[in-house]
Design a protein around this motif. Structure first.
Motif, PDB file in Angstrom:
ATOM      1  N   THR A  12       0.914  -1.187  -0.078  1.00  0.00           N
ATOM      2  CA  THR A  12      -0.260  -0.033   0.110  1.00  0.00           C
ATOM      3  C   THR A  12       1.067   1.461  -0.133  1.00  0.00           C
ATOM      4  O   THR A  12       1.412   1.438   0.978  1.00  0.00           O
ATOM      5  CB  THR A  12      -1.006   0.032   1.248  1.00  0.00           C
ATOM      6  N   PHE A  13       1.183   1.814  -1.332  1.00  0.00           N
ATOM      7  CA  PHE A  13       2.265   2.791  -1.352  1.00  0.00           C
ATOM      8  C   PHE A  13       2.031   3.998  -0.634  1.00  0.00           C
ATOM      9  O   PHE A  13       2.972   4.383   0.105  1.00  0.00           O
ATOM     10  CB  PHE A  13       2.199   2.955  -2.978  1.00  0.00           C
ATOM     11  N   ASP A  14       0.830   4.488  -0.181  1.00  0.00           N
ATOM     12  CA  ASP A  14       0.571   5.638   0.514  1.00  0.00           C
ATOM     13  C   ASP A  14       0.766   5.499   1.977  1.00  0.00           C
ATOM     14  O   ASP A  14       0.541   6.391   2.795  1.00  0.00           O
ATOM     15  CB  ASP A  14      -0.860   6.269  -0.052  1.00  0.00           C
ATOM     16  N   ASP A  15       0.969   4.309   2.457  1.00  0.00           N
ATOM     17  CA  ASP A  15       1.215   4.042   3.973  1.00  0.00           C
ATOM     18  C   ASP A  15       2.679   3.978   4.149  1.00  0.00           C
ATOM     19  O   ASP A  15       3.224   4.056   5.221  1.00  0.00           O
ATOM     20  CB  ASP A  15       0.512   2.806   4.148  1.00  0.00           C
ATOM     21  N   TYR A  16       3.363   4.174   3.183  1.00  0.00           N
ATOM     22  CA  TYR A  16       4.965   3.996   3.268  1.00  0.00           C
ATOM     23  C   TYR A  16       5.651   5.415   2.926  1.00  0.00           C
ATOM     24  O   TYR A  16       5.400   6.331   2.095  1.00  0.00           O
ATOM     25  CB  TYR A  16       5.618   2.998   2.189  1.00  0.00           C
ATOM     26  N   GLY A  17       6.652   5.640   3.916  1.00  0.00           N
ATOM     27  CA  GLY A  17       7.561   6.628   3.461  1.00  0.00           C
ATOM     28  C   GLY A  17       8.585   6.141   2.481  1.00  0.00           C
ATOM     29  O   GLY A  17       9.094   4.864   2.474  1.00  0.00           O
ATOM     30  N   ILE A  18       9.010   6.926   1.465  1.00  0.00           N
ATOM     31  CA  ILE A  18       9.885   6.440   0.309  1.00  0.00           C
ATOM     32  C   ILE A  18      11.052   7.442   0.399  1.00  0.00           C
ATOM     33  O   ILE A  18      10.914   8.616   0.275  1.00  0.00           O
ATOM     34  CB  ILE A  18       9.208   6.668  -1.027  1.00  0.00           C
ATOM     35  N   GLY A  19      12.181   6.820   0.423  1.00  0.00           N
ATOM     36  CA  GLY A  19      13.428   7.619   0.516  1.00  0.00           C
ATOM     37  C   GLY A  19      14.440   7.325  -0.773  1.00  0.00           C
ATOM     38  O   GLY A  19      14.271   6.494  -1.249  1.00  0.00           O
ATOM     39  N   TRP A  20      15.040   8.322  -0.784  1.00  0.00           N
ATOM     40  CA  TRP A  20      16.359   8.135  -2.027  1.00  0.00           C
ATOM     41  C   TRP A  20      17.701   8.035  -1.285  1.00  0.00           C
ATOM     42  O   TRP A  20      17.942   8.931  -0.243  1.00  0.00           O
ATOM     43  CB  TRP A  20      16.406   9.376  -3.128  1.00  0.00           C
ATOM     44  N   PHE A  21      18.362   7.302  -1.622  1.00  0.00           N
ATOM     45  CA  PHE A  21      19.809   7.151  -0.980  1.00  0.00           C
ATOM     46  C   PHE A  21      20.591   7.025  -2.231  1.00  0.00           C
ATOM     47  O   PHE A  21      20.539   6.641  -3.321  1.00  0.00           O
ATOM     48  CB  PHE A  21      19.817   5.764  -0.265  1.00  0.00           C
ATOM     49  N   ARG A  22      21.935   7.344  -1.875  1.00  0.00           N
ATOM     50  CA  ARG A  22      23.042   7.100  -2.900  1.00  0.00           C
ATOM     51  C   ARG A  22      24.377   6.569  -2.363  1.00  0.00           C
ATOM     52  O   ARG A  22      24.456   6.593  -1.313  1.00  0.00           O
ATOM     53  CB  ARG A  22      23.379   8.489  -3.576  1.00  0.00           C
ATOM     54  N   GLN A  23      24.920   5.813  -3.259  1.00  0.00           N
ATOM     55  CA  GLN A  23      26.059   5.456  -2.795  1.00  0.00           C
ATOM     56  C   GLN A  23      27.231   5.372  -4.057  1.00  0.00           C
ATOM     57  O   GLN A  23      27.124   4.957  -5.094  1.00  0.00           O
ATOM     58  CB  GLN A  23      26.012   3.813  -2.645  1.00  0.00           C
ATOM     59  N   ALA A  24      28.402   6.140  -3.618  1.00  0.00           N
ATOM     60  CA  ALA A  24      29.611   6.413  -4.486  1.00  0.00           C
ATOM     61  C   ALA A  24      30.535   5.082  -4.488  1.00  0.00           C
ATOM     62  O   ALA A  24      30.473   4.614  -3.495  1.00  0.00           O
ATOM     63  CB  ALA A  24      30.160   7.542  -4.458  1.00  0.00           C
ATOM     64  N   PRO A  25      31.401   4.729  -5.334  1.00  0.00           N
ATOM     65  CA  PRO A  25      32.382   3.927  -5.400  1.00  0.00           C
ATOM     66  C   PRO A  25      33.401   4.234  -4.096  1.00  0.00           C
ATOM     67  O   PRO A  25      33.668   5.117  -3.928  1.00  0.00           O
ATOM     68  CB  PRO A  25      33.143   3.933  -6.672  1.00  0.00           C
ATOM     69  N   GLY A  26      33.385   3.306  -3.507  1.00  0.00           N
ATOM     70  CA  GLY A  26      34.166   3.223  -2.230  1.00  0.00           C
ATOM     71  C   GLY A  26      33.720   3.849  -0.847  1.00  0.00           C
ATOM     72  O   GLY A  26      34.388   4.064  -0.151  1.00  0.00           O
ATOM     73  N   LYS A  27      32.328   4.266  -1.116  1.00  0.00           N
ATOM     74  CA  LYS A  27      31.812   4.924  -0.077  1.00  0.00           C
ATOM     75  C   LYS A  27      30.615   4.303   0.551  1.00  0.00           C
ATOM     76  O   LYS A  27      29.983   3.255  -0.291  1.00  0.00           O
ATOM     77  CB  LYS A  27      31.535   6.475  -0.400  1.00  0.00           C
ATOM     78  N   GLU A  28      30.158   4.698   1.779  1.00  0.00           N
ATOM     79  CA  GLU A  28      28.811   3.983   2.217  1.00  0.00           C
ATOM     80  C   GLU A  28      27.751   4.517   1.529  1.00  0.00           C
ATOM     81  O   GLU A  28      27.822   5.969   1.164  1.00  0.00           O
ATOM     82  CB  GLU A  28      29.101   4.368   3.754  1.00  0.00           C
ATOM     83  N   ARG A  29      26.734   3.954   1.768  1.00  0.00           N
ATOM     84  CA  ARG A  29      25.536   4.356   1.386  1.00  0.00           C
ATOM     85  C   ARG A  29      24.874   5.383   2.046  1.00  0.00           C
ATOM     86  O   ARG A  29      24.827   5.461   3.445  1.00  0.00           O
ATOM     87  CB  ARG A  29      24.378   3.219   1.074  1.00  0.00           C
ATOM     88  N   GLU A  30      24.354   6.471   1.776  1.00  0.00           N
ATOM     89  CA  GLU A  30      24.026   7.665   2.600  1.00  0.00           C
ATOM     90  C   GLU A  30      22.727   8.247   1.876  1.00  0.00           C
ATOM     91  O   GLU A  30      22.127   8.227   0.886  1.00  0.00           O
ATOM     92  CB  GLU A  30      24.955   8.750   2.708  1.00  0.00           C
ATOM     93  N   GLY A  31      21.869   8.968   3.003  1.00  0.00           N
ATOM     94  CA  GLY A  31      20.399   9.249   2.725  1.00  0.00           C
ATOM     95  C   GLY A  31      20.706  10.481   1.891  1.00  0.00           C
ATOM     96  O   GLY A  31      21.367  11.579   2.413  1.00  0.00           O
ATOM     97  N   VAL A  32      19.917  10.736   0.933  1.00  0.00           N
ATOM     98  CA  VAL A  32      19.654  12.183   0.142  1.00  0.00           C
ATOM     99  C   VAL A  32      18.289  12.617   0.687  1.00  0.00           C
ATOM    100  O   VAL A  32      18.511  13.823   1.180  1.00  0.00           O
ATOM    101  CB  VAL A  32      19.492  11.646  -1.271  1.00  0.00           C
ATOM    102  N   SER A  33      16.992  12.079   0.469  1.00  0.00           N
ATOM    103  CA  SER A  33      15.808  12.667   1.030  1.00  0.00           C
ATOM    104  C   SER A  33      14.706  11.579   0.909  1.00  0.00           C
ATOM    105  O   SER A  33      15.037  10.605   0.523  1.00  0.00           O
ATOM    106  CB  SER A  33      15.515  13.541  -0.320  1.00  0.00           C
ATOM    107  N   CYS A  34      13.900  12.152   1.768  1.00  0.00           N
ATOM    108  CA  CYS A  34      12.713  11.178   2.059  1.00  0.00           C
ATOM    109  C   CYS A  34      11.395  11.893   2.296  1.00  0.00           C
ATOM    110  O   CYS A  34      11.475  12.780   2.548  1.00  0.00           O
ATOM    111  CB  CYS A  34      13.231  10.331   3.293  1.00  0.00           C
ATOM    112  N   ILE A  35      10.610  11.265   1.576  1.00  0.00           N
ATOM    113  CA  ILE A  35       9.037  11.767   1.638  1.00  0.00           C
ATOM    114  C   ILE A  35       8.152  11.085   2.395  1.00  0.00           C
ATOM    115  O   ILE A  35       7.924   9.959   2.355  1.00  0.00           O
ATOM    116  CB  ILE A  35       8.514  12.350   0.218  1.00  0.00           C
ATOM    117  N   SER A  36       7.529  11.841   3.390  1.00  0.00           N
ATOM    118  CA  SER A  36       6.461  11.269   4.314  1.00  0.00           C
ATOM    119  C   SER A  36       5.472  10.662   3.708  1.00  0.00           C
ATOM    120  O   SER A  36       5.191  11.311   2.479  1.00  0.00           O
ATOM    121  CB  SER A  36       6.326  12.072   5.491  1.00  0.00           C
ATOM    122  N   SER A  37       4.695   9.630   4.136  1.00  0.00           N
ATOM    123  CA  SER A  37       3.460   9.215   3.603  1.00  0.00           C
ATOM    124  C   SER A  37       2.204  10.084   3.543  1.00  0.00           C
ATOM    125  O   SER A  37       1.624  10.265   2.644  1.00  0.00           O
ATOM    126  CB  SER A  37       3.108   7.779   4.035  1.00  0.00           C
TER     127      SER A  37
END
Length: 132
Positions: free
Chosen positions: A27-52
């Motif tokens: 149920t898509f509208d019950d979920y927060g959806i985030g964007w994350f990114r991972q550059a080579p050799g780096k840890e994954r990090e949070g970009v942005s998230c939109i609340s449901s």
């Protein structure tokens, strides 16, 4: 839960891209959806998230100063889609971009901390490469 990202590619510095994340199997509208990114050799990090429920956008602590004025997250629940509009892209934005989903409950909004460790359902990622 299935998430499919698209919209990545190769762009010159200063250019723009719009990433899309399409969700299914939940149920898509019950979920927060985030964007994350991972550059080579780096840890994954949070970009942005939109609340449901209220559509409030949050930014990851480490990237907020870098992206807040350039990246805009939005959602269209009728299309089960979250977008990340990225403007004024720079070479340091080069990374694989992932979207992830987590349900929101009363008293808990997963987007308040854009932390990849809090999200368990992930897409396969889309590559963004920014040339100088």
């Amino acid at each position: 839960v299935q998430l499919v990202e698209s919209g990545g590619g190769l762009v010159q510095a200063g250019g723009s891209l719009r990433l899309s994340c399409v969700g299914s199997g939940f149920t898509f509208d019950d979920y927060g959806i985030g964007w994350f990114r991972q550059a080579p050799g780096k840890e994954r990090e949070g970009v942005s998230c939109i609340s449901s429920s209220d559509g409030i956008a949050y930014y990851g602590d480490s990237l907020r100063d870098s992206v807040k004025e350039r990246f805009t997250i939005s959602r269209d629940d009728a299309k089960n889609t979250v977008y990340l509009q990225m403007n004024s892209l720079q070479p340091e934005d080069t990374a694989v971009y992932y979207c992830a989903a987590k349900p929101k409950f009363i008293g808990y909004d997963p987007c308040q901390e854009v932390d990849p460790r809090r999200f368990g359902a992930w897409g396969q990622g889309t590559q963004v490469t920014v040339s100088s």
